[in-house]
Design a protein around this motif. Structure first.
Motif, short mmCIF file in Angstrom:
data_model
loop_
_atom_site.label_atom_id
_atom_site.label_comp_id
_atom_site.label_asym_id
_atom_site.label_seq_id
_atom_site.Cartn_x
_atom_site.Cartn_y
_atom_site.Cartn_z
N PHE A 4 0.85 -1.19 0.00
CA PHE A 4 0.00 0.00 0.00
C PHE A 4 0.88 1.24 0.00
CE2 PHE A 4 -4.17 -1.62 0.37
CZ PHE A 4 -5.07 -0.57 0.52
N ARG A 5 0.46 2.25 -0.75
CA ARG A 5 1.13 3.55 -0.68
C ARG A 5 0.64 4.29 0.56
NH1 ARG A 5 0.15 8.26 -5.18
NH2 ARG A 5 -1.98 7.47 -4.87
N LEU A 6 1.56 4.86 1.33
CA LEU A 6 1.21 5.75 2.43
C LEU A 6 1.41 7.18 1.93
CD1 LEU A 6 0.43 6.25 5.37
CD2 LEU A 6 2.85 6.08 5.97
N LEU A 7 0.32 7.91 1.82
CA LEU A 7 0.32 9.24 1.22
C LEU A 7 -0.15 10.24 2.27
CD1 LEU A 7 0.51 11.09 -1.32
CD2 LEU A 7 -1.87 10.46 -1.77
N ASP A 8 0.73 11.16 2.65
CA ASP A 8 0.38 12.21 3.62
C ASP A 8 0.43 13.54 2.89
OD1 ASP A 8 0.05 13.98 5.73
OD2 ASP A 8 1.30 12.82 7.11
N THR A 9 -0.75 14.08 2.61
CA THR A 9 -0.80 15.32 1.81
C THR A 9 -0.84 16.57 2.66
OG1 THR A 9 -3.20 15.02 1.60
CG2 THR A 9 -1.83 14.25 -0.21
N GLY A 10 -0.80 16.44 4.00
CA GLY A 10 -0.75 17.61 4.86
C GLY A 10 -2.02 18.44 4.78
N ALA A 11 -1.87 19.73 5.08
CA ALA A 11 -3.02 20.64 5.12
C ALA A 11 -3.23 21.28 3.75
CB ALA A 11 -2.81 21.71 6.18
N LEU A 35 -2.83 1.06 -4.59
CA LEU A 35 -3.70 1.08 -3.41
C LEU A 35 -3.11 2.04 -2.39
CD1 LEU A 35 -4.24 -2.77 -3.01
CD2 LEU A 35 -5.63 -1.15 -4.32
N THR A 36 -3.96 2.85 -1.74
CA THR A 36 -3.45 4.00 -1.00
C THR A 36 -4.16 4.21 0.33
OG1 THR A 36 -2.86 5.16 -3.06
CG2 THR A 36 -3.14 6.52 -1.09
N LEU A 37 -3.38 4.55 1.35
CA LEU A 37 -3.88 5.13 2.59
C LEU A 37 -3.42 6.57 2.62
CD1 LEU A 37 -5.09 5.14 5.50
CD2 LEU A 37 -2.85 4.34 6.31
N PHE A 224 3.15 -0.82 4.20
CA PHE A 224 3.09 0.56 3.70
C PHE A 224 4.44 1.06 3.24
CE2 PHE A 224 -0.62 0.37 6.53
CZ PHE A 224 -1.60 0.87 5.67
N THR A 225 4.42 1.75 2.10
CA THR A 225 5.59 2.45 1.59
C THR A 225 5.23 3.92 1.40
OG1 THR A 225 6.37 0.48 0.41
CG2 THR A 225 7.26 2.62 -0.28
N THR A 226 5.95 4.80 2.07
CA THR A 226 5.67 6.23 1.97
C THR A 226 6.04 6.75 0.59
OG1 THR A 226 6.07 6.53 4.34
CG2 THR A 226 6.14 8.50 2.96
N SER A 227 5.11 7.47 -0.02
CA SER A 227 5.33 8.00 -1.36
C SER A 227 4.45 9.22 -1.56
CB SER A 227 5.02 6.93 -2.42
OG SER A 227 5.27 7.43 -3.72
N GLY A 228 4.77 10.01 -2.57
CA GLY A 228 3.98 11.20 -2.88
C GLY A 228 3.00 10.94 -4.01
N LEU A 229 2.45 12.01 -4.55
CA LEU A 229 1.54 11.91 -5.68
C LEU A 229 2.30 11.51 -6.93
CD1 LEU A 229 -0.56 15.18 -5.15
CD2 LEU A 229 -1.27 12.84 -4.61
N THR A 230 1.62 10.80 -7.81
CA THR A 230 2.22 10.51 -9.11
C THR A 230 2.18 11.76 -9.97
OG1 THR A 230 0.14 9.88 -10.18
CG2 THR A 230 1.32 8.16 -8.94
#
Length: 521
Positions: A4-11, A35-37, A224-230
């Motif tokens: 799963f992608r771990l996506l933290d987009t902040g505020a 697949l994303t959280l 989970f693997t931390t990653s940004g937007l494509t």
């Protein structure tokens, strides 16, 4: 383990977050994104209606504008929420029916929400999932959830309340107080809670996120693997955010006033409140447009839009409408979660039935008549025996405001209503609280027909309870700011509302005359 992608987009702004929800759902569904959280926050605060709601009915837009609170619309159903800057959102994107998420919507909802509750237990709270879609701590809501599904993809999301800013909730939203149910609560704080209030010491944001990651990993076997937007997601976000800022999106469940007055109904169901609007074609024999709004969830997302389209062009005939609705749900996999086909048929037909009053009442007047165990076409055959009056229409300094009496001093419309009651041979009763209303309907009024007065928000909240006791009558919608608009519904429930409402005297008299004939000397 499933990657799963771990996506933290902040505020982000409300429009950016809504655009990204839409984009991630489509990209994951197509297989272009993993697949994303996602973890998300908002800046500034955002008042968000559900996908099927009308902004005007749910949010105090003037206050939000003056207070710098964004107003927007989620891609998920359900009710209105205030997403504070301090709150944390989580979202899971996946493919329905595929590992690690087998099963249909209801099963997915329960499993994902149970995992989210596990995360809060890891933080030291006794959190539990409570159907339909809440996560609670000791019976108080700490997190609401919801989902959206499209072909080959789904999104489930939740909002965790962290810092207690209850006053802002009440000022921004119309919904929270209106949804308080009998005997469940004494105040809004008895219904919801905030993480900081239930932990010995505030948890850091990174600790909260870690708890969710651990809980979802344990529940579903995720790595989970931390990653940004494509690159595609970033490009689409830049291109599509302006649409999610626009009135075309935010006000998409609103029809311009230039289209004229629709026929309306309000129906309380286990799924939520269903509000139906029907516009008639020239000649008044067919449906020109329909709009169905409310705090319900649908599967798939477009279910209600497609149902509205299926109603266009139908004859204004109960049998034809019911058959069309049944055919629609038989031919489609969609549904309003928690509402039966019979309930949906009844809600739509209830709006159309107001045409039976067209010879005497205008459409806005007919819409302001709220029926309890009666249909509009039955009203002319009834004779009202009781006139139920809300105490909050008495002047604030009236010595009888908190008692059932009235000396008819002429200082407010309650005295004039007593005169009206005598003229049409009704018995007036001033209702002092919700419990008093229920006692009156079950006791004095039982078996006879009443005319009364309340606001639509009260009716939407207590319709099922009044129907259940067998009461029969018509309630005239209040034409003034009510306790629900002012965020004082709990005070009114107890009979201590400290503002004055105004009766729609003209419509009350018109209704009584319609039922009881000419006044007596």
């Amino acid at each position: 383990m499933i990657e799963f992608r771990l996506l933290d987009t902040g505020a982000l702004s409300a429009a950016e977050n809504m655009a990204l929800d839409h984009i991630l759902l489509e990209e994951v569904a197509s297989g272009a994104s993993p697949l994303t959280l996602r973890f998300l926050q908002f800046t500034p605060h955002a008042a968000l209606v559900g996908y099927n709601q009308d902004v005007r009915l749910e949010i105090r837009t003037d206050f939000c504008r003056d207070a710098g609170v964004s107003v927007n619309r989620r891609i998920t159903g359900g009710g209105t929420l205030l997403f504070q800057e301090s709150a944390l959102g989580w979202e899971i994107f996946g493919h329905p029916g595929e590992p690690p998420f087998p099963g249909k919507y209801d099963q997915l909802l329960e499993e994902i929400c149970s995992a989210a509750a596990l995360a809060l237990r890891k933080l030291g709270t006794p959190a539990m999932f409570r159907p339909r879609n809440d996560i609670e701590v000791n019976g108080r809501k700490i997190s609401g959830t919801g989902g959206a599904m499209i072909r080959d993809g789904f999104m489930f999301q939740g909002t965790l309340l962290i810092k207690n800013e209850i006053e802002l909730f009440l000022k921004c939203l119309r919904v929270p107080v209106e949804k308080l149910k009998k005997r469940e609560i004494e105040s809004l704080l008895d219904r919801i809670c905030f993480l900081d209030d239930v932990l010995p010491a505030p948890a850091a944001l990174h600790e909260i996120k870690s708890a969710y990651i651990e809980a979802f990993s344990e529940a579903f076997g995720l790595a989970f693997t931390t990653s940004g937007l494509t690159a595609t997601e970033e490009r689409r976000m830049a291109a599509e955010t302006p649409f999610f800022e626009s009135d075309a999106w935010v006000d998409r469940r609103r029809r311009p006033e230039s289209e004229g007055h629709p026929l309306k109904s309000v129906t309380q169901t286990a799924a939520g409140v269903i509000r139906v609007n029907i516009w008639t074609a020239p000649g008044g024999r067919r449906i020109r447009q329909s709009l169905i709004v409310g705090d319900f969830f649908t599967v798939p997302q477009r279910c209600v839009n497609d149902l509205e389209a299926a109603l266009v062009g139908l004859k204004l005939d109960k049998g034809a409408i019911e058959q069309a609705i049944r055919d629609f749900f038989a031919a489609n996999d969609g549904r309003i979660i928690g509402a039966s086909t019979d309930e949906i048929c009844a809600a739509v037909v209830s709006a159309v039935d107001r045409l039976a009053l067209a010879d005497t009442f205008s459409i806005p007047e007919a819409n302001d008549l709220l029926f309890v165990n009666l249909q509009p076409y039955e009203l002319a055959a009834q004779r009202a025996k009781w006139l139920l009056l809300p105490y909050c229409s008495k002047d604030l300094d009236c010595p009888y405001r908190l008692t059932p009496g009235c000396d008819e001093c002429g200082g407010c419309e309650i005295g004039r209503a007593h005169e009206l009651a005598r003229a049409y041979e009704l018995t007036p009763i001033t209702i002092q609280s919700f419990e008093h209303l229920m006692e009156t309907l079950e006791g004095q009024v039982a078996g006879e027909v009443f005319v009364g007065s309340c606001c639509e928000a009260f009716f939407a909240k207590h319709q099922a309870e009044m129907i259940a006791v067998g009461a029969r009558g018509a309630l005239i919608n209040l034409d003034s700011t009510t306790c629900y608009d002012l965020g004082k519904g709990t005070a009114a429930y107890k009979g201590v509302f400290d503002n004055k409402t105004c009766l729609n005297e003209a419509l009350i008299e018109k209704t009584v005359r319609y039922m009881n004939g000419r006044p007596h000397d």
